[in-house]
Structure formats: C-alpha cells, structure tokens
Design a protein around this motif. Structure first.
Motif, PDB file in Angstrom:
ATOM      1  N   ALA A 261       0.842  -1.197   0.000  1.00  0.00           N
ATOM      2  CA  ALA A 261       0.000   0.000   0.000  1.00  0.00           C
ATOM      3  C   ALA A 261       0.877   1.247   0.000  1.00  0.00           C
ATOM      4  N   THR A 262       0.282   2.350  -0.305  1.00  0.00           N
ATOM      5  CA  THR A 262       0.991   3.637  -0.307  1.00  0.00           C
ATOM      6  C   THR A 262       0.405   4.599   0.706  1.00  0.00           C
ATOM      7  N   GLY A 263      -0.432   4.075   1.599  1.00  0.00           N
ATOM      8  CA  GLY A 263      -1.084   4.950   2.566  1.00  0.00           C
ATOM      9  C   GLY A 263      -0.169   5.317   3.706  1.00  0.00           C
ATOM     10  N   ALA A 264      -0.750   5.978   4.697  1.00  0.00           N
ATOM     11  CA  ALA A 264       0.010   6.439   5.859  1.00  0.00           C
ATOM     12  C   ALA A 264       0.468   5.250   6.692  1.00  0.00           C
ATOM     13  N   VAL A 265       1.529   5.463   7.411  1.00  0.00           N
ATOM     14  CA  VAL A 265       2.049   4.423   8.287  1.00  0.00           C
ATOM     15  C   VAL A 265       1.414   4.542   9.666  1.00  0.00           C
ATOM     16  N   GLU A 266       1.379   3.417  10.369  1.00  0.00           N
ATOM     17  CA  GLU A 266       0.924   3.423  11.758  1.00  0.00           C
ATOM     18  C   GLU A 266       2.085   3.829  12.651  1.00  0.00           C
ATOM     19  N   ARG A 267       1.763   4.510  13.710  1.00  0.00           N
ATOM     20  CA  ARG A 267       2.790   4.990  14.627  1.00  0.00           C
ATOM     21  C   ARG A 267       2.514   4.462  16.026  1.00  0.00           C
ATOM     22  N   ILE A 268       3.584   4.220  16.756  1.00  0.00           N
ATOM     23  CA  ILE A 268       3.453   3.880  18.165  1.00  0.00           C
ATOM     24  C   ILE A 268       4.603   4.538  18.899  1.00  0.00           C
ATOM     25  N   GLU A 269       4.254   5.169  20.010  1.00  0.00           N
ATOM     26  CA  GLU A 269       5.255   5.883  20.804  1.00  0.00           C
ATOM     27  C   GLU A 269       5.298   5.292  22.212  1.00  0.00           C
ATOM     28  N   ALA A 270       6.265   5.726  22.952  1.00  0.00           N
ATOM     29  CA  ALA A 270       6.469   5.184  24.297  1.00  0.00           C
ATOM     30  C   ALA A 270       5.191   5.273  25.104  1.00  0.00           C
ATOM     31  N   GLY A 271       4.891   4.204  25.803  1.00  0.00           N
ATOM     32  CA  GLY A 271       3.667   4.119  26.593  1.00  0.00           C
ATOM     33  C   GLY A 271       3.333   2.673  26.819  1.00  0.00           C
ATOM     34  N   ARG A 272       2.074   2.325  26.529  1.00  0.00           N
ATOM     35  CA  ARG A 272       1.631   0.979  26.830  1.00  0.00           C
ATOM     36  C   ARG A 272       2.259  -0.070  25.912  1.00  0.00           C
ATOM     37  N   ARG A 273       2.583   0.293  24.681  1.00  0.00           N
ATOM     38  CA  ARG A 273       3.063  -0.705  23.719  1.00  0.00           C
ATOM     39  C   ARG A 273       4.477  -0.436  23.216  1.00  0.00           C
ATOM     40  N   LEU A 274       5.249   0.368  23.912  1.00  0.00           N
ATOM     41  CA  LEU A 274       6.638   0.608  23.542  1.00  0.00           C
ATOM     42  C   LEU A 274       7.363   1.139  24.772  1.00  0.00           C
ATOM     43  N   THR A 275       8.541   0.589  25.050  1.00  0.00           N
ATOM     44  CA  THR A 275       9.234   0.974  26.275  1.00  0.00           C
ATOM     45  C   THR A 275       9.947   2.317  26.146  1.00  0.00           C
ATOM     46  N   SER A 276      10.408   2.646  24.936  1.00  0.00           N
ATOM     47  CA  SER A 276      11.163   3.890  24.766  1.00  0.00           C
ATOM     48  C   SER A 276      11.038   4.353  23.329  1.00  0.00           C
ATOM     49  N   ASN A 277      11.008   5.681  23.125  1.00  0.00           N
ATOM     50  CA  ASN A 277      10.979   6.224  21.769  1.00  0.00           C
ATOM     51  C   ASN A 277      12.321   6.077  21.059  1.00  0.00           C
ATOM     52  N   ALA A 278      13.397   5.832  21.821  1.00  0.00           N
ATOM     53  CA  ALA A 278      14.724   5.688  21.221  1.00  0.00           C
ATOM     54  C   ALA A 278      14.869   4.272  20.670  1.00  0.00           C
ATOM     55  N   THR A 279      14.207   4.031  19.533  1.00  0.00           N
ATOM     56  CA  THR A 279      14.259   2.715  18.898  1.00  0.00           C
ATOM     57  C   THR A 279      15.458   2.675  17.964  1.00  0.00           C
TER      58      THR A 279
END
Length: 963
Positions: A261-279
C-alpha cells in the motif's frame, strides 16, 4: 498494528539497556549487542557472554552483531578492538591488522567473504577472505562518505549506503565479479538498507520508506512507498509475514506500513506498547515476531491469531449482534449495520438507532429489528413493516422453514403470518434464544427454565433437561441444519438423527459456552469463558460418539490475542460466526474480534532444543560438545538447556532423562535445568526433547554423552585389590577358624585317647594281671594233679586257651595305645602290616618321603587305624602279591597311600562299601575327624590304591602342644 501482541523486557526483567543490534542464530537464540555487552535470550532468561580475553577487548563495547550463512555469530567492537567470533561457548578475537575505531556493520557474499564496515572516515570497508583481512576502499573504488549500511542481495551484489550529511546520501553497488563499485543514481538520504523477504531492496529516509530495487536488482516498475516519519533518523527496517514494514526511528518511536500500500504508516510511541521512543534496530525472527531494540531494553511484537476489527466500533451499551447468511456475516454495532464478506467490510446502512434483534432471513439477507420497525436487509426482496405492539422491544428473532418470522415479546412470542402479527403462547416470558427447528416447521426456544421448547404455530412440545442430559440450558445456537445447546455439564447436538452430547467432565474447557461456528475446514470454534477453543471436525464427531472421551483441542486465550471476555449474558443471539474465507468472528466486550485460521494453524518448524551449559562443583562449560569428559570422581552435575521457540516460551514443554539415572522422561515445567547427584563412574547419556505452544514436537532433541573416569578408589584395580585383600582376610579367618576347630578336635580326641590309655592301663594293671595271677594259681593246681588224669589234660587245654586270650587282650590294649608309635611311624606301619598280613605271602614295602615332622598323636591314631583297616581288607579280599605303603610329609599336610596289585575293587563298593559292612564308611569318618579326605581308586596297572590326606593344621604337632 492490530494482530500483534506486545511484550517488553527491561533491566527489571534482566534485559540489557542500550541495545544496538539484534540477530538470531540457527539454534533459535536471540542475540543482543548492547552497551552492557553481548547477551543471548531463550525467551525466559538473558545470559551474558563475556568479551574475548584479549586485553584490547577489556573495555570495548559491542557495536554490531551479525549471523553469517554458516550460522556463525560475529560481533563488532569499538575502541579499535576489531571483530570477534562466537565459538565453543565464548567469543574469540579475530585478528585484523589496523582495525577501525568501531566495526559497525557486517555482510557476507555467496562465496563466504565477510565484509565489515566502519562508519567514520579513513579506511571504512574491510574484506575477510580465508583468514586474511584487507582494507579495500581504494582497491574497489568505494565512493566517499560515511557508511551507514551493507546489504548483499540475491544476485550477490554488495550494496552500500554512504552519507554526506544527515540529509544527503548516496548508494554504491559492487556487482558480482566487478573490480570496482559503481555509484547508483538514486536520490536518498543518510539511510539504512534492508532486504525484504521477496528479495527487493528497501530504504527509509526523509523521503519516505520505499523499495528501490526488485529481486533482480533492477529499479521497480511501480515503486512501493510510504510517507516519511517526521523526526526519524537512519531507520532500520524489518518485514513481517503479513506484508508489513517496521521501522525504528532513534527518537520518535516505531512505525509500521504495508508493503503493498501507499497509505500512511501506523505509529506507536512510548507508553503501553513501547518501552522507549529511542528505537535503534528492528529485527524479524524465525517465527515471525518483530523485535525492536531500544535504549531501555527490547520490545517484541508477536503475530497472534486473534485481533480486533477496528473498522467496526465496539458497542458496550447495546452489544454486538451477529447473523450469518449465505457467504456474508452481518454485524450490528453502534447503530450501524455492516456486512462482512471475503476481504471486505461494507456498512449496509446507518440505522441511527439501537438494533434490538438480528437474525438470518430465509431468502438471503437478515432481519433487523430497530425502533418500531422490522426491516430485511441484503435481500433482493426487501421488506419493512412495524413490529408488534408490545411494550418490550424484542431481543431475539428467527425465521422458520415456512418463512414465518418469530420474535419474543413481554408475555409470549409473536409470529408473522399472512402479513400480520399473531401472538402465540402467552404467559411464556423470558425467551432467551430462538433458532429455527432443523427438522420440523417451527422454532426451538430457550426460556431459561432448564429445558427447551419446540414450538410450531399450532403445537408446543417440551424437551426436558433430563433428556438433554447436560443440566440447565444456558445457550442454544444453530450451525447449518443442526441445533446445539450448552449446559452446566456439556454440549448437546440436536439433529434429524436424534441427540448426542459431549460431557464437560472429561473436557473441562466446555464451561460457559456462548456459541460455536464451523470453519471452512470443518473445524469447530467454541467461544468459552476463558477464550476460544478449536476442535477438529473429526475430533468433534468422535466426542459426540463417545460422550466421556477427552477431545484434543487448542485453547486460544490472552496469549493469543483474546485479551477480553465475552459479552454480558444479557446480550443474546449468536456470539460467534464464520466467514466463507475461513475467518471466525467473535463478539466480545472489546468489540468485534476475528481469528485468522491461517495464523492460528501456521505451520511452524520443530522448536530448537539446545544444551546450554554443564556445570560441576568446580568446572563450567557453555555450549558443551556432544561428548564431554568430566573430572574423575565427579558425583554432582547440573545441565542447563533451552527450548528456543521464542513465540510463547512459557508454553514450551521440555522433557529430559539421563540413561542409567532416570527410569522415564521427566517434565521440566518452567525449569530449564536438570540436576543429578551420586553419579557413578562410566558413560552417561543425557537427552532432552521439547514441544512448543502449538504442539510441534522436537523428538530428536539434543544428546550429551558424558564420561566420568573413576578415581583410583573407584577403579577396577582398587576393586581387585580390595577383593584380593578381602579374600586374604577370609582365608586368614578361615585358617584361624580351622586352627581353633583343629585344636578343639585334637583336644577332644586327645582326651579320648588318654581315656583309652587309662582304660588300657587299668585293664593291663588289674584285669590282665589278675587273670595272669589266677592262671598261675591254676597252673600250680594243675601241676599237682597226676599227669595221666583226664582233668589235668582238660585244665591244661583251658590254660592254653587262657594264654591265647591274654595274648589277644594285650594286642587289643596295644591298639588302644597306638599313639605310642609316634617316634617311628614307619616302624609302626610295618608292625601293623606284619600283624594284619600274618598268614599271607604278600610282600610289603613301607617308605616315606619329605621332611619328617612330629605328628599329632590323635591324628596319627586315626591314620594308623585307617592303615590297619586297609591292610586287613588287602589280606582278606585283594589276592595281592605285593603292597606298597607310602607316607608323604608335605607342607600342606600328610598323605598316606596304600597300593596293592590285587584284583581291584568294584566302583560301587569303593563309593559306599559293602552292604552290612562298615569298614569303608568308618575309614571316611576317621578321615573326616581330622579334616582329611579318603580316596579309593583302581590302579591303571591293576589293583587298588587308597589315599588319605589330612591338612597340616590337624596332623602336625605344634611346639606348644602338651603331651
């Protein structure tokens, strides 16, 4: 990111922080390069691997990690330490002349060449061929710039991204066999390269995430691209099995897009489903999970079979209603009606008000009751009419085989006949479920009274709970032409062929069943209290044929994405339906869920099983060889192992056994270690096998052969020495015992002999002398008689006879005092021979051999008595011409042999003697009394030889023996 379950590991769970790279070896271990060192992870525990022992690695930090085509693990280090290779349980330094400040990237060509890169200035690219590293920047004409990544594509081209700045970069390619790099025309930023599962080459930068080459290395005809993520810096990419692209950002979280697909990407940031934004890094493992390295640990996104359908909103207030007809499933939720087909979700209508009841229509489509209207949707024959004038809105409906529509009311049921509503069965309140009767013209109702009712417009029949046999009924539903009901103790099937049931006693998962649907593969999916249970169609038939049988099943619960519960019991109607494409829909408190059967039944390889460590009291081996020799005398042993299926490691089950120590397989549970004590020397074989969460077995498992050499105290030499010493001790005890017994026997026999001597002396001194004195007086009297008188002649004859008696008495007394011949045993034997052979012409020879030693009088008495008996028998029975008496003095004792040249002796007589005669038995008894043996044998040259042998302890007189 629907359909992926998130898990994370931070330093609190033992994970390292500041992870910069992830790799996986063929044995299933996940390897992490971090600022804290190199770690490997089996899904349960993190194990740190020490840096190489070389001094230059003492303070170095891992900066890259890579697994080559041979399955070897490479680690790059900073501080100019160079690379290291993991082998035999530890990291080994790989010599590199003038290593760069850091080894940041690795790659490998098809011919086995290893490439290593440094991301700074100076010498940047290195090549290992054989065992020699070379710096190849100049030799291969590598364009200038900071190396960001290395990738080898399917055509064996080496691709390198070079950065001039954070915004500008270039792409270089070294084709197979080419002498120099070529600069590609692509416009890219400072970015990482990634190779997708289909072989295409992808890049992610400020221009977006996109494919830049296809599997053949050519520019794609129709590029696949996704928009850029603002703030992302040098993303690394990973690809999941559902066609998703995952990217790290180094500061703004994680993103995911669709490769097609060429649509927008999903994003996930630090919180319930990611430990840190520094991936920092993203990696796809062998089971399809996506791992993300961060500065706070690692995150995992595991594909699960159950996922929410976000296109249909949840309805907590009124609940979700399902109705299946033909190839579609209709969903009523949040005042909207949706139709789901293969790969499509369509909103049929914005109803705008609560949908009170939903059920299939006979001629396709569904009946929906909302507000005061009853409307048929999805059918070419549209219909709409008012619902009955009932103060209570219906909750269930059903259309029977004749096209009559049934709905529940406050005080009974309403039936749509001849375009009008007719109230039936008044007084029947609280109808919980209605389904069409599969065999007759009517419906089956569940009123919550324990049983069921079969209803037609003119007839009402009860189906009592005792006939159903599953306790009070909680729910009924229809699948195909069959009605099912669940109760407190199982599930019953009601069809044209009668009823059959499955008991929950043998299947405790059959508790709180809300419904069941049959998938495209005929498997049954039960919505139960704790999740969803899949039972194969053939297994389900087996269960109905044998109600008490335990069915093979697979429970899907929170681990598989079912992180909610079923709807409240007040929400009636079907709670689970199946689509024609195989997906199964579930109504839950969190909204509509779907089960992807392909994911649920995804074929997975057998879980890798490895023997991780072996440790004794003083020694430790990591990744031991298949054959291990332990120090001599080892008694205790611990063996660590791992089941490297990382998807659901808590559901992995390991079994182990040690041949010779374990009688059967031992289930390890959550333990990954086996301990043994009191091991014996010798060879032991340890085996471990495993099963993963999906029931895939690795029955080959791993084997470890362990040799424990014996210590000297455990060796056969020591055991032989102990046996010899024990035998010597027993011999000594035996000899001591024999001496004691011999002393006792000699003492008793000496007492008997002394008593005989005393008796002989008394008889000689009293009786014989008295008789001689008496005979003298008789002789004087006889002498006074005339010589020619008859009385004198008779008295003289009596006196001669008395002389013979006295002589015979003296001989008997001499026999009683035979011990007196000890001074010269040979002479005594000649005397016995002369006496016993008197009147015969047998020539006798008496001889002796060996060193002459004093004989014990008791033993000599027995020997002499045996000799006398033998000589007597020779004189009477042998018809011999000669006899040899041989007395042998040996160190072990005395042997007396008497041989004649007569006619011999029969074998039976030699064994047992003549019946009624006691000569031979008496000789054996005399030999036994002195601990000896008697042997009677025929001589080869004719005649008989009698040999008696007695041990030294019995026949030789000790210096301390008293006379």
């Amino acid at each position: 990111m629907a359909g992926f379950k998130h898990s994370s590991w931070t330093p609190e769970q033992g994970a390292p922080g500041n992870v910069v790279g992830i790799a996986q070896t063929p044995d299933g271990y996940l390897w992490l390069a971090s600022a804290e060192g190199v770690f490997r992870f089996d899904g349960l525990a993190f194990e740190r691997i020490a840096n190489p022992g070389d001094a230059r690695f003492a303070n170095a930090i891992p900066t890259a990690i890579f697994v080559d085509r041979q399955g070897r693990l490479w680690v790059g280090f900073n501080q100019s330490a160079g690379p290291a290779l993991y082998r035999a349980g530890r990291l080994h330094p790989i010599a590199m002349p003038a290593p760069p400040p850091s080894v940041m990237r690795f790659a490998q060509s098809a011919d086995g060449t290893i490439w290593a890169a440094w991301g700074g200035q100076g010498e940047r690219l290195f090549r290992l061929r054989g065992d020699r590293w070379q710096s190849v920047d100049r030799a291969l004409g590598l364009p200038p710039g900071e190396i960001a990544s290395l990738v080898v594509t399917a055509d064996d081209s080496l691709w390198v991204t070079l950065g001039e700045s954070r915004e500008r970069g270039s792409l270089a390619r070294l084709k197979p066999g080419a002498a120099r790099f070529t600069l590609e025309p692509d416009r890219i930023g400072f970015s990482m390269l990634a190779r997708a599962p289909d072989g295409s080459l992808w890049v992610s930068d400020q221009f977006g995430t996109r494919s830049i080459r296809d599997a053949r290395g050519a520019a794609p005809g129709s590029p696949r691209a996704m928009p850029a993520v603002p703030g992302a810096a040098v993303p690394s990419l990973a690809f999941d099995r559902r066609g998703g692209v995952w990217g790290s950002t180094r500061g703004v979280g994680l993103f995911r897009g669709d490769m097609q697909a060429t649509g927008a990407v999903e994003r996930i940031e630090a919180g319930r489903r990611l430990t840190s934004n520094a991936t920092i890094d993203a990696f796809a493992d062998r089971e399809g999970s996506i791992w993300v390295a961060t500065d706070a640990g690692i995150d995992r996104y595991r594909p699960v079979p159950i996922s929410p359908l976000s296109a249909i909103p949840p309805d907590v207030q009124d609940g979700i209603k399902l109705a299946a007809n033909d190839t579609s499933v209709y969903v009523g939720a949040a005042h909207d009606l949706y139709r789901m087909g293969k790969d499509s979700i369509t909103r049929v209508r914005r109803v705008g008000e609560r949908i009170a009841a939903l059920c299939p229509a006979g001629n396709r489509g569904v009946w929906a009751v909302h507000g005061n209207r009853v409307v048929r949707y999805g059918s070419t024959a549209a219909a709409s009419f008012s619902r009955p004038a009932d103060p209570v809105a219906p909750t269930v409906c059903a259309e029977d085989r004749s096209g009559r529509l049934w709905i529940d009311g406050e005080d009974g049921l309403w039936v749509r006949e001849d375009n009008r509503w007719v109230e039936r069965y008044t007084g029947m309140r609280n109808v919980l479920d209605l389904v069409p009767d599969p065999s007759r013209d009517g419906v089956i109702a569940n009123t919550g009274d324990g049983g069921l009712l079969h209803l037609t417009p003119t007839h009402r029949a009860a189906i009592p709970a005792r006939i159903l046999g599953i306790g009070p009924i909680s729910t009924i539903w229809r699948t195909g032409d069959t009605v099912y009901a669940s109760g407190a103790t199982g599930v019953v099937r009601i069809g044209a062929r009668g009823m059959a049931r499955i008991d929950s006693a043998a299947n405790p998962w059959l508790v709180g069943v809300r419904g069941m649907a049959r998938g495209s593969d005929d498997a049954a999916w039960f919505l139960v209290r704790l999740g969803v249970v899949r039972v194969a169609g053939t297994e389900l038939e087996r269960g109905f044929a044998r109600p008490g049988a335990a069915l093979q099943h697979r429970m899907y619960d929170h681990i598989d994405g079912y992180e909610t519960r079923g709807q409240a019991i007040s929400f009636r109607g079907p709670q689970v339906e199946a689509l024609s494409d195989g997906r199964v829909l579930l109504a839950s408190r969190a909204g509509l869920l779907q089960i992807d059967p392909l994911q649920a039944r995804a074929a997975r390889a057998a879980p890798p099983v490895v023997i991780r460590t072996v440790s004794t009291g003083r020694r430790f081996w990591r990744d031991p060889p298949q054959h291990l020799e332990l120090p001599p005398g080892t008694r205790s042993l611990r063996i660590g192992f791992a089941v490297n299926s990382l998807a659901v490691p808590t559901r992995n089950t390991a079994f182990y056994r040690m041949d010779g120590s374990d009688a059967d397989w031992t289930a390890a549970g959550q333990r990954r270690e086996a301990s043994y004590t009191n091991l014996d020397p010798g060879r032991h074989e340890f085996r471990v096998i495993a099963q993963d969460a999906e029931g895939n077995w690795n029955r080959q498992g791993q084997r470890l052969t362990i040799d424990i050499p014996p210590t000297f105290l455990q060796s056969w030499k020591f055991k032989a020495l102990c046996a010899a010493l024990a035998a010597l001790f027993l011999w000594f005890v035996y000899q001591l015992r024999m001496r004691v017994l011999a002393r006792r026997i000699r003492s008793r026999m000496l007492d008997r002999m002394r008593e005989r001597e005393r008796v002989a002396r008394d008889i000689h001194d009293t009786l014989l002398q008295s008789i001689q004195a008496l005979m003298l007086r008789f002789q004087l009297a006889v002498d006074g008689l005339p010589s020619d008188t008859k009385a004198r002649r008779e008295l003289e004859d009596a006196m001669d006879r008395a002389d013979e008696v006295v002589a015979e008495g003296r001989d008997r007394l001499r026999d009683l005092r035979r011990g007196s011949g000890l001074e010269d045993p040979e002479a005594t034997l000649r005397e016995i021979a002369g006496r016993q052979l008197s009147g015969t012409a047998i020539a006798t020879t008496v001889r002796s051999s060996g060193v002459r030693r004093p004989l014990d009088p008791v033993a000599w008495d027995e020997l002499a008595s045996i000799a006398a008996e033998v000589m007597f028998n020779v004189a009477r029975h042998a018809h011999a011409a000669s006899m040899i008496v041989d007395l042998q003095y040996r160190s072990t004792g005395v042997a007396l042999s008497i041989a004649d040249d007569g006619i011999g002796i029969p074998a039976d007589v030699a064994r047992e003697g003549r019946r009624g005669h006691y000569g031979i038995p008496g000789m054996r008894e005399r030999a036994a009394r002195i601990g000896g043996t008697l042997r009677i044998a025929r001589r080869r040259e004719g005649g008989t030889e009698v040999t008696v042998a007695a041990p030294a302890a019995m026949v030789y007189r000790k210096p301390s023996d008293r006379e």
